[in-house]
Design an enzyme around this catalytic site. Sequence first.
Site, PDB file in Angstrom:
ATOM      1  N   ASN A 158      -7.213   0.237   0.359  1.00  0.00           N
ATOM      2  CA  ASN A 158      -8.390  -0.043   1.204  1.00  0.00           C
ATOM      3  C   ASN A 158      -8.033  -0.359   2.661  1.00  0.00           C
ATOM      4  OD1 ASN A 158      -7.394  -2.529   0.473  1.00  0.00           O
ATOM      5  ND2 ASN A 158      -9.405  -3.464   0.199  1.00  0.00           N
ATOM      6  N   GLU A 255      -1.807 -11.122  -3.098  1.00  0.00           N
ATOM      7  CA  GLU A 255      -3.169 -11.185  -2.562  1.00  0.00           C
ATOM      8  C   GLU A 255      -4.036 -10.303  -3.441  1.00  0.00           C
ATOM      9  OE1 GLU A 255      -3.959 -13.375  -0.636  1.00  0.00           O
ATOM     10  OE2 GLU A 255      -2.018 -13.961   0.138  1.00  0.00           O
ATOM     11  N   CYS A 289     -11.452  -6.690  -0.058  1.00  0.00           N
ATOM     12  CA  CYS A 289     -11.194  -7.793  -0.986  1.00  0.00           C
ATOM     13  C   CYS A 289     -12.035  -9.004  -0.609  1.00  0.00           C
ATOM     14  CB  CYS A 289      -9.723  -8.147  -0.973  1.00  0.00           C
ATOM     15  SG  CYS A 289      -9.120  -8.494   0.675  1.00  0.00           S
TER      16      CYS A 289
HETATM   17  P1  NAD Z   1      -4.137  -1.841  -7.677  1.00  0.00           P
HETATM   18  O1  NAD Z   1      -3.740  -3.152  -8.247  1.00  0.00           O
HETATM   19  O2  NAD Z   1      -4.553  -0.780  -8.624  1.00  0.00           O
HETATM   20  O3  NAD Z   1      -2.905  -1.212  -6.870  1.00  0.00           O
HETATM   21  C1  NAD Z   1      -2.361  -1.847  -5.720  1.00  0.00           C
HETATM   22  C2  NAD Z   1      -0.946  -1.341  -5.506  1.00  0.00           C
HETATM   23  O4  NAD Z   1      -0.106  -1.848  -6.540  1.00  0.00           O
HETATM   24  C3  NAD Z   1      -0.785   0.179  -5.575  1.00  0.00           C
HETATM   25  O5  NAD Z   1       0.205   0.581  -4.651  1.00  0.00           O
HETATM   26  C4  NAD Z   1      -0.317   0.394  -6.999  1.00  0.00           C
HETATM   27  O6  NAD Z   1       0.400   1.597  -7.163  1.00  0.00           O
HETATM   28  C5  NAD Z   1       0.579  -0.810  -7.196  1.00  0.00           C
HETATM   29  N1  NAD Z   1       0.778  -1.302  -8.560  1.00  0.00           N
HETATM   30  C6  NAD Z   1      -0.160  -1.441  -9.541  1.00  0.00           C
HETATM   31  N2  NAD Z   1       0.402  -1.966 -10.651  1.00  0.00           N
HETATM   32  C7  NAD Z   1       1.717  -2.184 -10.360  1.00  0.00           C
HETATM   33  C8  NAD Z   1       2.829  -2.696 -11.105  1.00  0.00           C
HETATM   34  N3  NAD Z   1       2.686  -3.102 -12.361  1.00  0.00           N
HETATM   35  N4  NAD Z   1       4.031  -2.767 -10.491  1.00  0.00           N
HETATM   36  C9  NAD Z   1       4.188  -2.365  -9.211  1.00  0.00           C
HETATM   37  N5  NAD Z   1       3.181  -1.850  -8.464  1.00  0.00           N
HETATM   38  C10 NAD Z   1       1.959  -1.773  -9.029  1.00  0.00           C
HETATM   39  O7  NAD Z   1      -5.245  -2.121  -6.579  1.00  0.00           O
HETATM   40  P2  NAD Z   1      -6.097  -1.075  -5.709  1.00  0.00           P
HETATM   41  O8  NAD Z   1      -7.091  -0.425  -6.620  1.00  0.00           O
HETATM   42  O9  NAD Z   1      -5.180  -0.208  -4.919  1.00  0.00           O
HETATM   43  O10 NAD Z   1      -6.839  -2.054  -4.681  1.00  0.00           O
HETATM   44  C11 NAD Z   1      -8.025  -2.724  -4.987  1.00  0.00           C
HETATM   45  C12 NAD Z   1      -7.754  -4.163  -5.360  1.00  0.00           C
HETATM   46  O11 NAD Z   1      -7.005  -4.773  -4.329  1.00  0.00           O
HETATM   47  C13 NAD Z   1      -9.014  -4.998  -5.493  1.00  0.00           C
HETATM   48  O12 NAD Z   1      -8.914  -5.813  -6.641  1.00  0.00           O
HETATM   49  C14 NAD Z   1      -9.025  -5.859  -4.239  1.00  0.00           C
HETATM   50  O13 NAD Z   1      -9.704  -7.080  -4.369  1.00  0.00           O
HETATM   51  C15 NAD Z   1      -7.579  -6.043  -4.005  1.00  0.00           C
HETATM   52  N6  NAD Z   1      -7.308  -6.367  -2.608  1.00  0.00           N
HETATM   53  C16 NAD Z   1      -6.958  -7.639  -2.289  1.00  0.00           C
HETATM   54  C17 NAD Z   1      -6.726  -8.003  -0.954  1.00  0.00           C
HETATM   55  C18 NAD Z   1      -6.335  -9.391  -0.586  1.00  0.00           C
HETATM   56  O14 NAD Z   1      -5.813  -9.591   0.525  1.00  0.00           O
HETATM   57  N7  NAD Z   1      -6.555 -10.382  -1.412  1.00  0.00           N
HETATM   58  C19 NAD Z   1      -6.846  -7.018   0.048  1.00  0.00           C
HETATM   59  C20 NAD Z   1      -7.203  -5.733  -0.317  1.00  0.00           C
HETATM   60  C21 NAD Z   1      -7.420  -5.409  -1.658  1.00  0.00           C
END
Ligand code: NAD
Length: 488
Positions: A158, A255, A289
């Site tokens: 995002n 995060e 998020c």
């Molecule tokens: P996601 O968890 O599916 O993936 C995020 C990243 O992590 C990707 O690069 C993915 O390939 C990687 N990943 C996933 N599982 C992993 C594992 N087991 N080991 C290593 N890498 C792994 O999230 P998304 O769909 O890309 O993003 C949306 C989510 O992100 C929402 O829940 C949102 O709230 C959160 N988000 C949080 C913040 C914050 O600052 N708190 C900011 C933006 C998005």
Amino acid sequence: MHGATTMTDTYRNYIDGEWCDSVSGRLFDNINPADTRETVSRHAASDARDAAAAVAAAAAAFPAWRKTPIGKRAKILNDAATYLEANADAFAAELTREEGKALNLARDEIVRSAQTLRFYAVEGQTYTGETFPNDDPDMVVYTQREPLGVVTVISPWNFPVSIPARKIAPALIAGNTVVFKPSSDAPLSGLRLAEAFVKAGIPRGVLNFLTGSAGEVGETIVASPAVRAVSFTGSTSAGEQIHRAVSMTTRTQMELGGKNPLIVMEDADLDQAVDLAVKGGLSLSGQACTGTSRIIVMAAVKQAFTEKLVARVKALKIGSGLQTGMDLGPLATRKQRETVLGYIEIGKQEATLLQGGTALTEGDFAHGFYVAPTIFTDVTMSMRIAREEIFGPVLAIIEASSYADAMAKANDTEYGLSAAIATRNARYAHDFANDIESGTVKINRTTTGNLVNAPFGGLKRSSTATFRESGRAGLEFYTQVKTVYRGC
Ligand code: NAD
């Protein structure tokens, strides 16, 4: 123009100072969520072998990088910022095409990422330890801050430039070496960030960039013994999984998700409150998020607020982020649209649908992941749409009878990322800042948005209870303290 897949550019990993194919030679497609006939780019589908090479390169580069003069490290950050700024228009267009957000927001993100790099180029040079008075006139006692070693940066789709920028910049200026894996749903923007450092002359192995699925590379980049820290932004479920996978000696900064409330008090400026709800909840199609998801409204103004909100949402212009004047783009992925539509169906069973509630599939929307901005009312705190992160253009209106009732409802969540109140009453504003269980608190401002120079992070299941990111706090995560007693 659309569907010109034969012209699609292919991009590689950057490991140990070289742009290289994945060991398997496999690729994956990066598609445009506004028009799935367009493949924006193709990227290396890495596996554990590529991941191990990236970690090994970062480990080998660490001893020299930590000793590189900080002025030289700062220059690389500044030069990378200049590269991002010089290419902001082109990179913004790519960001919009791969992720779907409006072009002006994409451009803001590139420029803001450059600002982040410049901030850490300066701030990293003033981040020091302390000295401690003691009884021995021939002894100086002080702390020094040292880098951790290899750190892994994992980012979501995002904010595919600004999130990794606020992790990589403090890591590098503090003397760490980095393995960076972007989301497979916005890999090109991550690559442009890595490219900026390459163009700035970052030494071999100091920043390693690899694309690929979490299932194939995740374990190696997270749990390899050389990895001293993991900074992750993404879903709570993935963050918790990573947190469990790392060893006791690996730092984590997670995060994660949110279920962010906006409270509208009876004295609020209702036009401003509607603005906060629409901008905070629906820009980026609800995929921030910190996006507003629950609107907790005092009963006395619920009807007036709701009427204004529905009118405003009806007037929103939906379309591709490349169109000027659009308010709402597509969802970023097919999976995200399915999830959001699933929650909309749940909402229709649980609550009262006021607006939207469908996928948009006709005309210009036919090939994109569009969902109509949706408003539910009569939502209560036991409903799933009031409790679970939806991450889409869906607002839930919840009625409250008093400040105390509103606060109880706002805090009745496992998340604690961001929260806002619309009020003209200084008492409410003051109490809200104290009473709300949230890492970010906004008064008459949107739940979304945070400064480069201020700490950012959540409470409860929105973050690990460890280190904040952004601002000086970002440097704390990437450094460890050594206490020195120096006599003579
Ligand atoms: P996601 O968890 O599916 O993936 C995020 C990243 O992590 C990707 O690069 C993915 O390939 C990687 N990943 C996933 N599982 C992993 C594992 N087991 N080991 C290593 N890498 C792994 O999230 P998304 O769909 O890309 O993003 C949306 C989510 O992100 C929402 O829940 C949102 O709230 C959160 N988000 C949080 C913040 C914050 O600052 N708190 C900011 C933006 C998005």
